[in-house]
Motif scaffolding. Structure first.
Motif, mmCIF file in Angstrom:
data_model
loop_
_atom_site.group_PDB
_atom_site.id
_atom_site.type_symbol
_atom_site.label_atom_id
_atom_site.label_comp_id
_atom_site.label_asym_id
_atom_site.label_seq_id
_atom_site.Cartn_x
_atom_site.Cartn_y
_atom_site.Cartn_z
ATOM 1 N N LEU A 188 0.717 -0.952 -0.170
ATOM 2 C CA LEU A 188 -0.043 -0.132 0.056
ATOM 3 C C LEU A 188 0.811 1.171 -0.001
ATOM 4 N N PRO A 189 1.935 1.655 0.907
ATOM 5 C CA PRO A 189 2.696 2.688 0.874
ATOM 6 C C PRO A 189 3.022 2.991 -0.525
ATOM 7 N N ARG A 190 3.758 1.892 -1.103
ATOM 8 C CA ARG A 190 4.353 2.220 -2.513
ATOM 9 C C ARG A 190 3.161 2.364 -3.729
ATOM 10 N N ARG A 191 1.959 1.896 -3.559
ATOM 11 C CA ARG A 191 0.633 2.351 -4.235
ATOM 12 C C ARG A 191 0.351 3.756 -4.253
ATOM 13 N N MET A 192 0.361 4.347 -2.738
ATOM 14 C CA MET A 192 -0.085 5.565 -2.384
ATOM 15 C C MET A 192 0.986 6.487 -3.019
ATOM 16 N N ALA A 193 2.221 6.305 -2.932
ATOM 17 C CA ALA A 193 3.203 6.978 -3.469
ATOM 18 C C ALA A 193 3.194 7.119 -4.979
ATOM 19 N N SER A 194 3.029 6.135 -5.602
ATOM 20 C CA SER A 194 2.872 6.099 -6.925
ATOM 21 C C SER A 194 1.714 6.809 -7.388
ATOM 22 N N ARG A 195 0.513 6.883 -6.804
ATOM 23 C CA ARG A 195 -0.450 7.576 -7.067
ATOM 24 C C ARG A 195 -0.344 9.085 -7.046
ATOM 25 N N ALA A 196 0.206 9.477 -5.927
ATOM 26 C CA ALA A 196 0.640 10.675 -5.744
ATOM 27 C C ALA A 196 1.849 11.331 -6.668
ATOM 28 N N TYR A 197 2.568 10.543 -7.082
ATOM 29 C CA TYR A 197 3.647 10.924 -7.936
ATOM 30 C C TYR A 197 2.780 11.453 -9.480
ATOM 31 N N HIS A 198 2.081 10.279 -9.989
ATOM 32 C CA HIS A 198 1.605 10.472 -11.285
ATOM 33 C C HIS A 198 0.447 11.555 -11.438
ATOM 34 N N GLY A 199 -0.060 11.685 -10.041
ATOM 35 C CA GLY A 199 -1.142 12.776 -10.195
ATOM 36 C C GLY A 199 -0.597 14.017 -10.248
ATOM 37 N N SER A 200 0.624 14.226 -9.639
ATOM 38 C CA SER A 200 1.472 15.467 -9.892
ATOM 39 C C SER A 200 1.827 15.527 -11.231
ATOM 40 N N VAL A 201 2.238 14.461 -11.973
ATOM 41 C CA VAL A 201 2.809 14.622 -13.283
ATOM 42 C C VAL A 201 1.697 15.298 -14.069
ATOM 43 N N ALA A 202 0.568 14.673 -13.926
ATOM 44 C CA ALA A 202 -0.710 14.820 -14.974
ATOM 45 C C ALA A 202 -0.761 16.461 -14.637
ATOM 46 N N LEU A 203 -0.968 16.907 -13.218
ATOM 47 C CA LEU A 203 -1.152 18.373 -12.715
ATOM 48 C C LEU A 203 -0.381 19.441 -13.536
ATOM 49 N N LEU A 204 1.082 18.800 -13.359
ATOM 50 C CA LEU A 204 2.079 19.867 -13.785
ATOM 51 C C LEU A 204 2.310 20.144 -15.040
ATOM 52 N N HIS A 214 0.169 18.332 -17.544
ATOM 53 C CA HIS A 214 -1.110 18.151 -18.558
ATOM 54 C C HIS A 214 -0.807 16.869 -19.284
ATOM 55 N N SER A 215 -0.003 15.874 -18.988
ATOM 56 C CA SER A 215 0.372 14.583 -19.614
ATOM 57 C C SER A 215 -0.634 13.837 -19.840
ATOM 58 N N GLN A 216 -1.140 13.279 -21.109
ATOM 59 C CA GLN A 216 -2.004 12.209 -21.154
ATOM 60 C C GLN A 216 -1.488 10.662 -20.915
ATOM 61 N N LEU A 217 -0.252 10.700 -20.248
ATOM 62 C CA LEU A 217 0.092 9.337 -19.795
ATOM 63 C C LEU A 217 -0.103 8.965 -18.363
ATOM 64 N N SER A 218 -0.733 7.826 -18.164
ATOM 65 C CA SER A 218 -1.216 7.276 -16.845
ATOM 66 C C SER A 218 0.092 6.878 -15.978
ATOM 67 N N ASP A 219 1.063 6.536 -16.633
ATOM 68 C CA ASP A 219 2.324 5.864 -15.966
ATOM 69 C C ASP A 219 3.385 6.200 -16.680
#
Length: 301
Positions: free
Chosen positions: A131-147, A149-154
């Motif tokens: 779970l900690p790694r999944r949460m960190a990954s979700r936060a990271y890729h959410g930041s990538v999308a926000l900063l 505007h990438s269409q890539l999910s991962d």
């Protein structure tokens, strides 16, 4: 059509996984591909990874070993792509945390696309890590999308490249950047390269070789540094406008009241500080944008 590819395997302190999983990887490749090579790029390992890799290369002509003095995934990927003999290059982890079927699927897709990205975020239940790694990954890729505007999910999972389409991009991206893979894909996306994502199942219960908190901090630092120009311009502009608006309001209030001074002197000081801070941040933002453009000049042009 012949299925040929270079399989790039960056390794850092992976002596046990390398010894245990290389035979399985080779067996799959012998069945799936018509021709291939395995590029093991050891980078800064403190265990016997290099010795194990060299031993494996002596037992199979398919394996070549490259060693780097310092731990750097970015430099390992660069070295592997530059040394690859085939046009199609698949980056794959030796822990086999992703299904081997991705390799053949990616090699086939590279006939039509420049880059194939495996995504553990395209559907629910694909990421089976703790779970900690999944949460960190979700936060990271959410930041990538926000900063960005990438269409890539991962942007940090398995991937495959058409080698000649990606070599020039490598020159513009620092190897010591902890978000090297992300920056490489963002640059490719900005250039309009043809990228496709495919869902992959990820399962890795091992404890990370780098503490999660340290890894999260370094990734956040490097990721936000790529957007320091936009962040500085946004927040600086916000402070500048707020400070000027507050100044105007205080001046109007003073004129209406007819008093000799400001009724709220500390408010005027706050407005002045906002204006000064905002102006400095905007100036810093424009300079940062110029530096980032110069840094990425190899592919911006």
């Amino acid at each position: 059509m012949l299925h040929q590819a270079s399989i790039l395997v960056p390794v850092y302190n992976e002596e046990h996984a390398l010894r245990a999983n290389m035979p399985r990887l080779l067996a799959f490749l012998e069945e799936a591909l018509d021709d291939f090579e395995v590029l093991v790029v050891e980078n800064g390992s403190r265990d016997n990874t290099l010795q194990v890799a060299r031993s494996l290369s002596e037992s199979s002509s398919r394996i070549s070993v490259h060693s780097l003095p310092e731990a750097s995934l970015g430099q390992a990927i660069k070295a592997g792509l530059q040394a690859a003999s085939f046009e199609k290059v698949v980056c794959f982890p030796i822990d086999l945390s992703v299904g081997l079927d991705f390799i053949l699927e990616a090699v086939k897709l590279l006939d039509s696309f420049h880059i194939v990205v495996g995504s553990k975020r395209m559907a629910a239940g694909l990421d089976s890590r703790p779970l900690p790694r999944r949460m960190a990954s979700r936060a990271y890729h959410g930041s990538v999308a926000l900063l960005f505007h990438s269409q890539l999910s991962d942007t940090s999972c398995v991937k495959a490249f058409r080698r000649t389409k990606i070599l020039d991009l490598l020159k513009a991206i620092p190897s010591n950047n902890s978000v090297f893979e992300t920056e490489l894909l963002l640059a490719a996306e900005e250039l309009g390269l043809n990228i496709v994502e495919v869902p992959v199942q990820v399962s890795d219960s091992r404890r990370g070789r780098i503490p999660l908190a340290l890894k999260a901090w370094s990734k956040a630092r490097d990721l936000f540094s790529l957007r320091v120009d936009s962040l500085s311009l946004y927040f600086g502009g916000l402070c500048l406008v707020s400070g000027l608006a507050l100044m105007v309001w205080l001046v109007l209030q003073k004129l209406v009241s007819g008093r000799g001074g400001f009724s709220h002197p500390y408010s005027f000081l706050l407005a002045l500080l906002l204006v000064l801070f905002g102006a400095q941040s905007v100036f810093f933002g424009f300079n940062s944008r110029l530096l980032l453009q110069l840094r990425g000049g190899h592919w911006v042009d």
